[in-house]
Scaffold this motif. Structure first.
Motif, PDB file in Angstrom:
ATOM      1  N   VAL A 148       0.864  -1.180   0.000  1.00 41.61           N
ATOM      2  CA  VAL A 148       0.000   0.000   0.000  1.00 41.61           C
ATOM      3  C   VAL A 148       0.899   1.228   0.000  1.00 41.61           C
ATOM      4  O   VAL A 148       1.659   1.462   0.948  1.00 41.61           O
ATOM      5  CB  VAL A 148      -0.952   0.023   1.217  1.00 41.61           C
ATOM      6  CG1 VAL A 148      -1.730   1.319   1.263  1.00 41.61           C
ATOM      7  CG2 VAL A 148      -1.897  -1.180   1.173  1.00 41.61           C
ATOM      8  N   ALA A 149       0.817   1.987  -1.083  1.00 37.59           N
ATOM      9  CA  ALA A 149       1.648   3.183  -1.240  1.00 37.59           C
ATOM     10  C   ALA A 149       0.813   4.428  -0.949  1.00 37.59           C
ATOM     11  O   ALA A 149      -0.263   4.608  -1.517  1.00 37.59           O
ATOM     12  CB  ALA A 149       2.204   3.256  -2.655  1.00 37.59           C
ATOM     13  N   GLY A 150       1.299   5.268  -0.071  1.00 33.14           N
ATOM     14  CA  GLY A 150       0.646   6.545   0.200  1.00 33.14           C
ATOM     15  C   GLY A 150       0.904   7.484  -0.960  1.00 33.14           C
ATOM     16  O   GLY A 150       2.045   7.841  -1.241  1.00 33.14           O
ATOM     17  N   ALA A 180      -0.635  11.309   8.546  1.00 29.78           N
ATOM     18  CA  ALA A 180      -1.945  10.654   8.543  1.00 29.78           C
ATOM     19  C   ALA A 180      -1.901   9.363   7.738  1.00 29.78           C
ATOM     20  O   ALA A 180      -2.482   8.340   8.148  1.00 29.78           O
ATOM     21  CB  ALA A 180      -3.008  11.598   7.982  1.00 29.78           C
ATOM     22  N   LEU A 181      -1.214   9.365   6.600  1.00 29.06           N
ATOM     23  CA  LEU A 181      -1.081   8.150   5.800  1.00 29.06           C
ATOM     24  C   LEU A 181      -0.309   7.077   6.572  1.00 29.06           C
ATOM     25  O   LEU A 181      -0.679   5.897   6.549  1.00 29.06           O
ATOM     26  CB  LEU A 181      -0.398   8.458   4.465  1.00 29.06           C
ATOM     27  CG  LEU A 181      -1.246   9.259   3.468  1.00 29.06           C
ATOM     28  CD1 LEU A 181      -0.376   9.783   2.329  1.00 29.06           C
ATOM     29  CD2 LEU A 181      -2.402   8.424   2.937  1.00 29.06           C
ATOM     30  N   LEU A 182       0.745   7.478   7.272  1.00 24.14           N
ATOM     31  CA  LEU A 182       1.491   6.529   8.103  1.00 24.14           C
ATOM     32  C   LEU A 182       0.605   5.977   9.215  1.00 24.14           C
ATOM     33  O   LEU A 182       0.633   4.772   9.496  1.00 24.14           O
ATOM     34  CB  LEU A 182       2.723   7.195   8.709  1.00 24.14           C
ATOM     35  CG  LEU A 182       3.971   7.271   7.862  1.00 24.14           C
ATOM     36  CD1 LEU A 182       5.051   8.069   8.572  1.00 24.14           C
ATOM     37  CD2 LEU A 182       4.477   5.897   7.495  1.00 24.14           C
ATOM     38  N   ALA A 183      -0.174   6.835   9.839  1.00 22.05           N
ATOM     39  CA  ALA A 183      -1.079   6.384  10.913  1.00 22.05           C
ATOM     40  C   ALA A 183      -2.094   5.382  10.377  1.00 22.05           C
ATOM     41  O   ALA A 183      -2.517   4.471  11.090  1.00 22.05           O
ATOM     42  CB  ALA A 183      -1.792   7.576  11.540  1.00 22.05           C
ATOM     43  N   GLY A 184      -2.463   5.533   9.102  1.00 19.21           N
ATOM     44  CA  GLY A 184      -3.398   4.596   8.483  1.00 19.21           C
ATOM     45  C   GLY A 184      -2.746   3.310   8.036  1.00 19.21           C
ATOM     46  O   GLY A 184      -3.434   2.355   7.686  1.00 19.21           O
ATOM     47  N   GLY A 185      -1.404   3.268   8.006  1.00 14.70           N
ATOM     48  CA  GLY A 185      -0.705   2.027   7.746  1.00 14.70           C
ATOM     49  C   GLY A 185      -0.103   1.830   6.370  1.00 14.70           C
ATOM     50  O   GLY A 185       0.066   0.694   5.938  1.00 14.70           O
ATOM     51  N   VAL A 186       0.276   2.908   5.669  1.00 19.31           N
ATOM     52  CA  VAL A 186       0.906   2.709   4.362  1.00 19.31           C
ATOM     53  C   VAL A 186       2.275   2.054   4.525  1.00 19.31           C
ATOM     54  O   VAL A 186       2.923   2.183   5.563  1.00 19.31           O
ATOM     55  CB  VAL A 186       1.042   4.031   3.559  1.00 19.31           C
ATOM     56  CG1 VAL A 186      -0.314   4.646   3.289  1.00 19.31           C
ATOM     57  CG2 VAL A 186       1.958   5.016   4.255  1.00 19.31           C
ATOM     58  N   ASP A 187       2.689   1.362   3.466  1.00 22.35           N
ATOM     59  CA  ASP A 187       3.984   0.691   3.458  1.00 22.35           C
ATOM     60  C   ASP A 187       5.092   1.574   2.904  1.00 22.35           C
ATOM     61  O   ASP A 187       6.265   1.388   3.219  1.00 22.35           O
ATOM     62  CB  ASP A 187       3.909  -0.574   2.596  1.00 22.35           C
ATOM     63  CG  ASP A 187       2.888  -1.564   3.114  1.00 22.35           C
ATOM     64  OD1 ASP A 187       2.886  -1.839   4.315  1.00 22.35           O
ATOM     65  OD2 ASP A 187       2.073  -2.047   2.303  1.00 22.35           O
ATOM     66  N   LEU A 188       4.729   2.517   2.043  1.00 20.72           N
ATOM     67  CA  LEU A 188       5.697   3.396   1.391  1.00 20.72           C
ATOM     68  C   LEU A 188       4.953   4.596   0.821  1.00 20.72           C
ATOM     69  O   LEU A 188       3.726   4.674   0.927  1.00 20.72           O
ATOM     70  CB  LEU A 188       6.430   2.640   0.266  1.00 20.72           C
ATOM     71  CG  LEU A 188       5.562   2.134  -0.880  1.00 20.72           C
ATOM     72  CD1 LEU A 188       6.187   2.532  -2.210  1.00 20.72           C
ATOM     73  CD2 LEU A 188       5.426   0.623  -0.802  1.00 20.72           C
ATOM     74  N   PHE A 189       5.691   5.523   0.266  1.00 19.45           N
ATOM     75  CA  PHE A 189       5.099   6.721  -0.360  1.00 19.45           C
ATOM     76  C   PHE A 189       5.442   6.760  -1.843  1.00 19.45           C
ATOM     77  O   PHE A 189       6.515   6.367  -2.257  1.00 19.45           O
ATOM     78  CB  PHE A 189       5.635   8.008   0.276  1.00 19.45           C
ATOM     79  CG  PHE A 189       5.170   8.214   1.681  1.00 19.45           C
ATOM     80  CD1 PHE A 189       6.011   8.002   2.741  1.00 19.45           C
ATOM     81  CD2 PHE A 189       3.874   8.625   1.929  1.00 19.45           C
ATOM     82  CE1 PHE A 189       5.581   8.184   4.045  1.00 19.45           C
ATOM     83  CE2 PHE A 189       3.438   8.811   3.220  1.00 19.45           C
ATOM     84  CZ  PHE A 189       4.288   8.593   4.280  1.00 19.45           C
ATOM     85  N   MET A 190       4.491   7.283  -2.616  1.00 17.91           N
ATOM     86  CA  MET A 190       4.729   7.525  -4.046  1.00 17.91           C
ATOM     87  C   MET A 190       4.311   8.945  -4.348  1.00 17.91           C
ATOM     88  O   MET A 190       3.385   9.464  -3.807  1.00 17.91           O
ATOM     89  CB  MET A 190       3.937   6.568  -4.919  1.00 17.91           C
ATOM     90  CG  MET A 190       4.484   5.151  -4.831  1.00 17.91           C
ATOM     91  SD  MET A 190       3.588   3.986  -5.836  1.00 17.91           S
ATOM     92  CE  MET A 190       4.315   4.245  -7.415  1.00 17.91           C
TER      93      MET A 190
END
Length: 190
Positions: A148-150, A180-190
């Motif tokens: 899951v990529a933020g 917020a994306l990290l708090a929701g549990g993303v694995d990485l960012f794009m």
């Protein structure tokens, strides 16, 4: 003018560096030493391990599918994370079923500047948190080990002296969205 995107990229990366150690640092192609100074540990993120083994297939445009499925182009697609969660999840599941290894959250324009044009800037944290939660839930429902990529897009604002936004404003906006994306549990960012 060519330096503005580089500055915006560096500001986004700087915002990443202030959030914590729960993600992998990437280097800027034109400045390979930039992030090496930020990271004190070897890059062993599961995404990088899998990427070293094979090419990974990412999903397509969420907004494109939402529009094709009847979402109004005058509305915020990201607001649908709060109002039409089932529809957003269905898009993710469709991409998983099509073979995606990476699904992006429905958050490309979910920063305070972009959301302000819809009167939603106060909902920035909530919209991004749910963007990540919906994608993670789709991964569980889909039954595939996808990443899951933020998704983090531009603010649409120009920095001073051309525009009216400061580096600190951009850093705060990207940090708010990414936290917020990290708090929701993303694995990485794009």
């Amino acid at each position: 003018m060519a330096q503005a995107p580089a500055r915006a990229f560096q500001s986004a990366i700087t915002a990443l560096a202030t959030i914590g150690d729960n993600f992998t640092y990437l280097t800027a192609p034109d400045n390979p030493g930039f992030m090496a100074k930020q990271s004190r540990r070897p890059m062993t993120h599961p995404f990088l391990k899998e990427l070293a083994k094979r090419p990974l297939l990412a999903d397509g445009g969420i907004g494109t599918l939402l529009y094709a499925r009847g979402a109004s182009p005058e509305a915020s697609f990201e607001h649908l994370n709060l109002t039409k969660q089932d529809e957003i999840q269905k898009v993710h599941i469709d991409y998983i079923n099509a073979g995606a290894d990476v699904i992006e959250t429905n958050s490309f324009s979910a920063n305070r500047f972009r959301l302000a044009s819809f009167g939603l800037e106060a909902e920035t944290h909530k919209i991004n948190l749910w963007a990540a939660k919906i994608a993670r839930n789709a991964r569980e429902v889909g039954g595939q080990p996808v990443f899951v990529a933020g998704s983090v897009g531009p603010t649409g604002k120009l920095m001073a002296p051309i525009g009216d936004v400061t580096k600190d404003d951009l850093k705060a906006a990207f940090t708010e969205q990414m936290e917020a994306l990290l708090a929701g549990g993303v694995d990485l960012f794009m």
